[in-house]
Write a protein that holds these residues in place. Structure first.
Motif, mmCIF file in Angstrom:
data_model
loop_
_atom_site.group_PDB
_atom_site.id
_atom_site.type_symbol
_atom_site.label_atom_id
_atom_site.label_comp_id
_atom_site.label_asym_id
_atom_site.label_seq_id
_atom_site.Cartn_x
_atom_site.Cartn_y
_atom_site.Cartn_z
ATOM 1 N N ASP A 159 5.440 2.363 5.188
ATOM 2 C CA ASP A 159 6.575 1.556 5.664
ATOM 3 C C ASP A 159 6.250 0.903 7.009
ATOM 4 O OD1 ASP A 159 8.166 1.939 3.488
ATOM 5 O OD2 ASP A 159 9.433 3.485 4.381
ATOM 6 N N ASN A 160 5.617 1.662 7.903
ATOM 7 C CA ASN A 160 5.233 1.094 9.208
ATOM 8 C C ASN A 160 4.220 -0.032 9.032
ATOM 9 O OD1 ASN A 160 6.845 2.614 10.840
ATOM 10 N ND2 ASN A 160 5.244 4.052 11.474
ATOM 11 N N ALA A 161 3.223 0.202 8.165
ATOM 12 C CA ALA A 161 2.188 -0.817 7.942
ATOM 13 C C ALA A 161 2.849 -2.115 7.485
ATOM 14 C CB ALA A 161 1.189 -0.322 6.900
ATOM 15 N N ARG A 163 6.135 -2.885 7.898
ATOM 16 C CA ARG A 163 7.092 -3.329 8.918
ATOM 17 C C ARG A 163 6.419 -4.142 10.021
ATOM 18 N NH1 ARG A 163 9.730 1.601 10.518
ATOM 19 N NH2 ARG A 163 11.067 1.158 8.754
ATOM 20 N N TYR A 164 5.244 -3.706 10.473
ATOM 21 C CA TYR A 164 4.638 -4.348 11.639
ATOM 22 C C TYR A 164 3.593 -5.406 11.285
ATOM 23 C CZ TYR A 164 7.327 -0.806 13.910
ATOM 24 O OH TYR A 164 8.386 -0.052 14.309
ATOM 25 N N SER A 165 3.306 -5.579 9.989
ATOM 26 C CA SER A 165 2.313 -6.586 9.605
ATOM 27 C C SER A 165 2.974 -7.927 9.338
ATOM 28 C CB SER A 165 1.586 -6.156 8.323
ATOM 29 O OG SER A 165 0.794 -5.027 8.575
ATOM 30 N N THR A 187 -4.222 1.539 5.856
ATOM 31 C CA THR A 187 -4.818 0.509 6.715
ATOM 32 C C THR A 187 -4.014 -0.777 6.615
ATOM 33 O OG1 THR A 187 -6.988 1.448 6.320
ATOM 34 C CG2 THR A 187 -6.953 -0.794 7.132
ATOM 35 N N ASP A 188 -3.754 -1.402 7.759
ATOM 36 C CA ASP A 188 -3.027 -2.677 7.704
ATOM 37 C C ASP A 188 -3.743 -3.751 8.504
ATOM 38 O OD1 ASP A 188 -2.117 -2.824 10.505
ATOM 39 O OD2 ASP A 188 -0.819 -1.135 10.003
ATOM 40 N N GLN A 189 -3.268 -4.985 8.322
ATOM 41 C CA GLN A 189 -3.830 -6.127 9.048
ATOM 42 C C GLN A 189 -2.810 -6.620 10.077
ATOM 43 O OE1 GLN A 189 -4.487 -8.478 5.434
ATOM 44 N NE2 GLN A 189 -6.675 -8.030 5.567
ATOM 45 N N ARG A 212 11.628 -5.231 18.265
ATOM 46 C CA ARG A 212 11.035 -5.477 16.952
ATOM 47 C C ARG A 212 11.270 -4.295 16.019
ATOM 48 N NH1 ARG A 212 7.595 -8.510 14.184
ATOM 49 N NH2 ARG A 212 6.074 -7.470 12.859
ATOM 50 N N SER A 213 11.086 -3.093 16.568
ATOM 51 C CA SER A 213 11.277 -1.901 15.750
ATOM 52 C C SER A 213 12.708 -1.834 15.214
ATOM 53 C CB SER A 213 10.965 -0.650 16.575
ATOM 54 O OG SER A 213 11.575 0.483 16.009
ATOM 55 N N ARG A 214 13.682 -2.079 16.101
ATOM 56 C CA ARG A 214 15.093 -1.992 15.679
ATOM 57 C C ARG A 214 15.419 -3.063 14.654
ATOM 58 N NH1 ARG A 214 16.194 -0.425 21.097
ATOM 59 N NH2 ARG A 214 16.756 1.767 21.092
ATOM 60 N N GLY A 218 13.455 0.114 12.093
ATOM 61 C CA GLY A 218 12.787 1.332 12.576
ATOM 62 C C GLY A 218 13.743 2.219 13.357
ATOM 63 N N THR A 219 13.531 3.524 13.272
ATOM 64 C CA THR A 219 14.389 4.457 14.017
ATOM 65 C C THR A 219 13.669 5.034 15.237
ATOM 66 O OG1 THR A 219 13.597 6.362 12.765
ATOM 67 C CG2 THR A 219 15.519 5.196 11.878
ATOM 68 N N GLY A 220 12.349 4.818 15.310
ATOM 69 C CA GLY A 220 11.570 5.411 16.400
ATOM 70 C C GLY A 220 11.207 6.860 16.124
ATOM 71 N N LEU A 221 11.531 7.351 14.917
ATOM 72 C CA LEU A 221 11.247 8.759 14.595
ATOM 73 C C LEU A 221 10.201 8.933 13.495
ATOM 74 C CD1 LEU A 221 14.870 10.250 14.700
ATOM 75 C CD2 LEU A 221 13.076 10.508 16.403
HETATM 76 P P1 ADP Z 1 9.607 3.053 14.268
HETATM 77 O O1 ADP Z 1 10.779 3.517 13.491
HETATM 78 O O2 ADP Z 1 9.959 2.315 15.511
HETATM 79 O O3 ADP Z 1 8.600 2.364 13.421
HETATM 80 P P2 ADP Z 1 7.618 5.147 14.473
HETATM 81 O O4 ADP Z 1 7.697 6.501 15.086
HETATM 82 O O5 ADP Z 1 7.333 5.091 13.013
HETATM 83 O O6 ADP Z 1 8.970 4.425 14.836
HETATM 84 O O7 ADP Z 1 6.510 4.305 15.235
HETATM 85 C C1 ADP Z 1 6.528 4.271 16.658
HETATM 86 C C2 ADP Z 1 5.996 2.928 17.153
HETATM 87 O O8 ADP Z 1 4.599 2.814 16.869
HETATM 88 C C3 ADP Z 1 6.638 1.726 16.490
HETATM 89 O O9 ADP Z 1 7.838 1.353 17.121
HETATM 90 C C4 ADP Z 1 5.549 0.655 16.644
HETATM 91 O O10 ADP Z 1 5.656 0.073 17.923
HETATM 92 C C5 ADP Z 1 4.255 1.462 16.588
HETATM 93 N N1 ADP Z 1 3.618 1.411 15.244
HETATM 94 C C6 ADP Z 1 3.716 2.337 14.257
HETATM 95 N N2 ADP Z 1 2.982 1.994 13.178
HETATM 96 C C7 ADP Z 1 2.392 0.812 13.483
HETATM 97 C C8 ADP Z 1 1.493 -0.068 12.776
HETATM 98 N N3 ADP Z 1 1.067 0.197 11.539
HETATM 99 N N4 ADP Z 1 1.097 -1.205 13.429
HETATM 100 C C9 ADP Z 1 1.517 -1.493 14.677
HETATM 101 N N5 ADP Z 1 2.357 -0.703 15.402
HETATM 102 C C10 ADP Z 1 2.801 0.427 14.814
#
Ligand code: ADP
Length: 270
Positions: A159-161, A163-165, A187-189, A212-214, A218-221
């Motif tokens: 989900d993070n990969a 979310r942030y790509s 792995t992400d780009q 960006r996370s919010r 994203g919950t930060g957890l």
């Molecule tokens: P969030 O819910 O904000 O994604 P996480 O604990 O999962 O909280 O991640 C903490 C922070 O790490 C994120 O807010 C983001 O800034 C960074 N992060 C996590 N995964 C990635 C990723 N794949 N690429 C870039 N930044 C990332």
């Protein structure tokens, strides 16, 4: 750093001897302070969506005659309540994971299935950004643990990969046995994470870019949950990343039949 907290009592015995009793409270005070920080952070994080929901519902009442405005506020209300719901879910999950012996009733988990399930559950979010998830590899040895927790850990990384790509990129998910461990890589780009931030992203509520996370739900957890799931399974999570060159998150889990990982704990006092 290095300071200790002692609870000292002085006892006089028969007016002749003085007994000094020093009780080391360092760990208790430290645990208390971590708990207080968590409660303070949770309150802060909850206040934002709760406040927004309250304001938005008032706004809807006030704008009852204006269909367009009502629709706009209702959409925001929906977003904020989804955010609140994700936050509450993650807080409950994390609190549970901080207990002891969470996977006492574990089973043999087939990681091929667990990773497959995590990929499937992340597909919808990926499709909406035209990101393709490529899953490759397999393992023969199972892992001892809780299947739901392991799916959650892998899913949080995918989900993070996503979310942030940026759109139109690829996320690679790999599964293999390496050095006697079961290894999952994601792995992400995406934008990558600087070395200074890499140490901090596993902390609760830490975000590199909080707006960006919010915005992206994203919950930060998420990573904090991954770290705790790994700790509960005798595994670990690590990250390789360079700004501008994407990120790779790696989970390492001990295989189920590793005798060293499954020794019964030595009974206390014996
Ligand atoms: P969030 O819910 O904000 O994604 P996480 O604990 O999962 O909280 O991640 C903490 C922070 O790490 C994120 O807010 C983001 O800034 C960074 N992060 C996590 N995964 C990635 C990723 N794949 N690429 C870039 N930044 C990332």
């Amino acid at each position: 750093r290095g300071s200790i907290v002692l609870d000292v009592r002085v006892v006089t015995i028969a007016d002749e001897y003085i007994l000094l009793l020093a009780d080391d409270q360092t760990e208790i005070v430290r645990a208390q302070s971590i708990r207080n920080d968590f409660v303070a952070n949770v309150s802060h994080e909850l206040k934002t969506p709760v406040g927004a929901i309250s304001l938005l519902s008032e706004a809807i009442e006030d704008a009852a005659a204006d269909q367009e405005a009502v629709r706009h506020f209702a959409a925001s209300l929906h977003r904020e309540s989804a955010r609140l719901s994700a936050l509450v879910q993650d807080i409950i999950e994390l609190s549970r994971l901080q207990g002891t012996d969470v996977v006492a009733e574990g089973t043999a988990v087939d990681m091929n299935r667990a990773v497959h399930e995590a990929v499937d559950r992340s597909r919808l979010a990926a499709e909406s950004k035209n990101i393709s998830i490529k899953f490759g590899g397999s393992v023969r040895t199972p892992v001892f643990g809780d299947p739901d927790m392991l799916v959650t850990a892998v899913r949080n990384l995918i989900d993070n990969a996503v979310r942030y790509s940026p759109e139109d990129t690829r996320v690679g998910v790999g599964l293999r046995e390496r050095g006697g461990m079961v290894q999952v890589t994601v792995t992400d780009q995406g934008p990558g994470i600087s070395e200074a931030e890499q140490d901090r992203i596993f902390e609760r509520f830490y975000r590199v870019d909080s707006a960006r996370s919010r915005q992206t739900g994203g919950t930060g957890l998420g990573l904090s949950i991954v770290k705790h799931v790994m700790a509960q399974h005798g595994g670990e999570v690590s990250v390789w990343s360079q700004p501008g060159r994407g990120s790779t998150f790696t989970l390492l889990l001990p295989p189920m039949d590793d005798p060293e990982e499954h020794q019964d704990p030595v009974p206390a006092g014996g």
